[in-house]
Design an enzyme around this catalytic site. Sequence first.
Site, PDB file in Angstrom:
ATOM      1  CG  ASP A   1      -1.614   1.117   1.573  1.00  0.00           C
ATOM      2  OD1 ASP A   1      -2.427   1.447   0.716  1.00  0.00           O
ATOM      3  OD2 ASP A   1      -1.411   1.730   2.637  1.00  0.00           O
TER       4      ASP A   1
ATOM      5  CD  GLU B   1      -2.622   2.428  -3.264  1.00  0.00           C
ATOM      6  OE1 GLU B   1      -3.585   3.169  -3.445  1.00  0.00           O
ATOM      7  OE2 GLU B   1      -1.799   2.615  -2.348  1.00  0.00           O
TER       8      GLU B   1
HETATM    9  C1  GLC Z   1      -4.019   3.266   0.298  1.00  0.00           C
HETATM   10  C2  GLC Z   1      -5.439   2.781   0.322  1.00  0.00           C
HETATM   11  C3  GLC Z   1      -6.357   3.871   0.782  1.00  0.00           C
HETATM   12  C4  GLC Z   1      -5.881   4.411   2.096  1.00  0.00           C
HETATM   13  C5  GLC Z   1      -4.441   4.860   1.992  1.00  0.00           C
HETATM   14  C6  GLC Z   1      -3.877   5.208   3.327  1.00  0.00           C
HETATM   15  O1  GLC Z   1      -3.773   4.150  -0.689  1.00  0.00           O
HETATM   16  O2  GLC Z   1      -5.798   2.292  -0.949  1.00  0.00           O
HETATM   17  O3  GLC Z   1      -7.666   3.387   0.871  1.00  0.00           O
HETATM   18  O4  GLC Z   1      -6.677   5.481   2.474  1.00  0.00           O
HETATM   19  O5  GLC Z   1      -3.636   3.838   1.501  1.00  0.00           O
HETATM   20  O6  GLC Z   1      -3.633   4.039   4.073  1.00  0.00           O
HETATM   21  C1  GLC Z   2      -3.667   9.218  -2.646  1.00  0.00           C
HETATM   22  C2  GLC Z   2      -2.613   8.207  -2.536  1.00  0.00           C
HETATM   23  C3  GLC Z   2      -3.135   6.831  -2.720  1.00  0.00           C
HETATM   24  C4  GLC Z   2      -4.377   6.618  -1.883  1.00  0.00           C
HETATM   25  C5  GLC Z   2      -5.373   7.692  -2.083  1.00  0.00           C
HETATM   26  C6  GLC Z   2      -6.509   7.528  -1.125  1.00  0.00           C
HETATM   27  O1  GLC Z   2      -4.089   9.303  -3.957  1.00  0.00           O
HETATM   28  O2  GLC Z   2      -1.617   8.424  -3.492  1.00  0.00           O
HETATM   29  O3  GLC Z   2      -2.158   5.937  -2.364  1.00  0.00           O
HETATM   30  O4  GLC Z   2      -4.988   5.448  -2.265  1.00  0.00           O
HETATM   31  O5  GLC Z   2      -4.768   8.911  -1.834  1.00  0.00           O
HETATM   32  O6  GLC Z   2      -7.556   8.333  -1.550  1.00  0.00           O
END
Ligand code: GLC
Ligand code: GLC
Length: 655
Positions: free
Chosen positions: A284, A326
């Site tokens: 993540d 991600e």
């Molecule tokens: C990732 C997840 C998102 C979450 C963020 C912070 O991007 O997909 O849902 O809010 O991490 O943990």
């Molecule tokens: C931002 C982050 C992503 C996360 C998202 C949550 O775009 O880059 O990692 O999933 O915020 O909304």
Amino acid sequence: MYEQVSHSLLNEILIKLNPEIKQHELRHFYTRLGANFYAIHSLFHLLYGDRDDFEDQALCLVEAMARQYMDRSKPLKNKDIEREKDHNWFLSQQWVGMALYTDGFADNLNGLKEKLHYFQELGVNMIHIMPILQCPDGKSDGGYAVSDFRRVDTRIGDNDDLRALSESLKKREILLTMDVVLNHTSNEHDWAKRARQGEKKYQDYYYLFDNREIPDMFEETMPEIFPETAPGNFTWDEEMNKWVMTVFNNYQWDLNYSNPAVFIEMLDIILFWANQGADIIRLDAVAFLWKKIGSASQNEREAHLILQLMKDCCQVTAPGVLFIAEAIVAPVEIIKYFGEDAINAKECEIAYNATFMALMWDAVATKNAKLLYQGLRSLPDKLERATWLNYVRCHDDIGLGFDDADIRAVGYEPAGHRQFLIDYYTGNFSDSDARGLPFGHNLKTGDARISGSLASLVGLQAALESNDPDRIDNAIQHILLLHSLILSFGGLPLLYYGDELGILNDCDYLNDEHKAHDSRWAHRPNFDWDKAELRHQSGTIEHQIFTALKKMITVRKEISAFADFNNRELIHIENPHLFVFSRFNLTRTAGSVLVVVNFDANPQYLDMNHPHIKSVLSYGQVVDLVSGDTPTMFKEQLVIPPYHYYWLTDEQGSI
Ligand code: GLC
Ligand code: GLC
């Protein structure tokens, strides 16, 4: 690679290894360690080489890897060896994924285990269960604020349930994808609690500051991720009397990877879940792993070094396990998370194709594929042995993260165009059926993102409200058209639970004080199994979508040109409403497929004498692989109905 310094360190480590480890038969482990140690040492040294305890930390690292190898079951070790032999296994077109929340889909892990036939019915053979580790009640960010990295959240089961699920999945040849939230912990994690109590060891796990001096320097260049609900990147902790770096929500404490102990802990956790049966680990927010004053603290070189090191270490202990990156960042940055090279400096095998996702939403709103074509054209080629995770919707918002230069290249002005898209999807544009919700609106920068379920975004909700069969049909066509793209583009398609039935926004979240401020919950539904039953009833919307997707998935699996070996060519077409590309087998002799999508509300025509198209479909009679029909032609022009897609082949080109 033999190199003296790393080799002599390895020799020393092997001598010092705990006697309990030495007793074990670790033949495969040592072979892989030897093969990877030069790289592991170099990376570990680049990151932590200036520390006095460097060699002790290196010993800890190897011991962690060895212990997890000892805990790895025989069947998983056999699987590792099988996958080493067939190392391109995951590039096959056979794989189709779905992401879901366990509690939303089936209450708990045991419930999920009882529903596996549902995936098999649809043809899904990889499931990403959204984070399932222990989180505090309420302050969980949907599972991304973990308070115990080694325990399944009691609300959905326990570790034994997960193992049972994983075994059942293995028998059905379904892959299990799990999250490991690398970037931060919950403020209720034991490490955070101990830091708060003053334990220096755990204070060093985080970024803590006595006053605003350094936080203010960081803030000069760090963007805000959740500007409305968690502005800024630091939170004051009363008990500790310190500022804590909290890039996401104020209860998510960023881990400090400049401390090797943090790296070793998190690697150990990845390997722990690999040993519970995860085939794929979703990492993540990887772009955020390294923080540097004077920078955005995203996509830093060290974040890449950390991922390379994690990959090299994971390959020693659990080489069959893949990583998904991600990184929802700029197009040219995302691609770097595959690594620089397929063998040296490898990072994640799979990465979210956020660029493709956002560009598809642009094409839906504008009814043309100009930016979609341009944006994809600008993407550099990805590595071999790496593949995209292609998706239409996921649990997060849609960020309009395409490149400004591309937006200009197709004749729009970037800020105005993004504003149009936000308006289009959030109900501020009169000629739109979309029922999305704004997310992450930043008053300082004007930036905003979009929440909403696929069906609501493509107009199904509005169409049902007006009870208009044509609009209902248009929405269904959109759902299928977007899936036809992720299923044919090349990469691992990841469906999002509920989209296969056309599930609308769920506004229940507004009644929960911990969720009401976060519109992403509108598209994290509680599955309605009565509605799901309608998939068997002909004439229903659920039946139309589900059966069409099921058919598409079956056909995808039969088409070898849909495997991902960088075997795709985008085709430039004068007609801006059409998006066209070819997929071919590596020999290019037979089995090529032409994918044609019409984003417009009117039928469009494709000139079959276009030289590029002729080279793909050269044998005469053209057939659509999904319906088995020959599409309508008019004077050598192929007619593509509104919001329709074709996967075309010529009869002689056997698949
Ligand atoms: C990732 C997840 C998102 C979450 C963020 C912070 O991007 O997909 O849902 O809010 O991490 O943990
Ligand atoms: C931002 C982050 C992503 C996360 C998202 C949550 O775009 O880059 O990692 O999933 O915020 O909304």
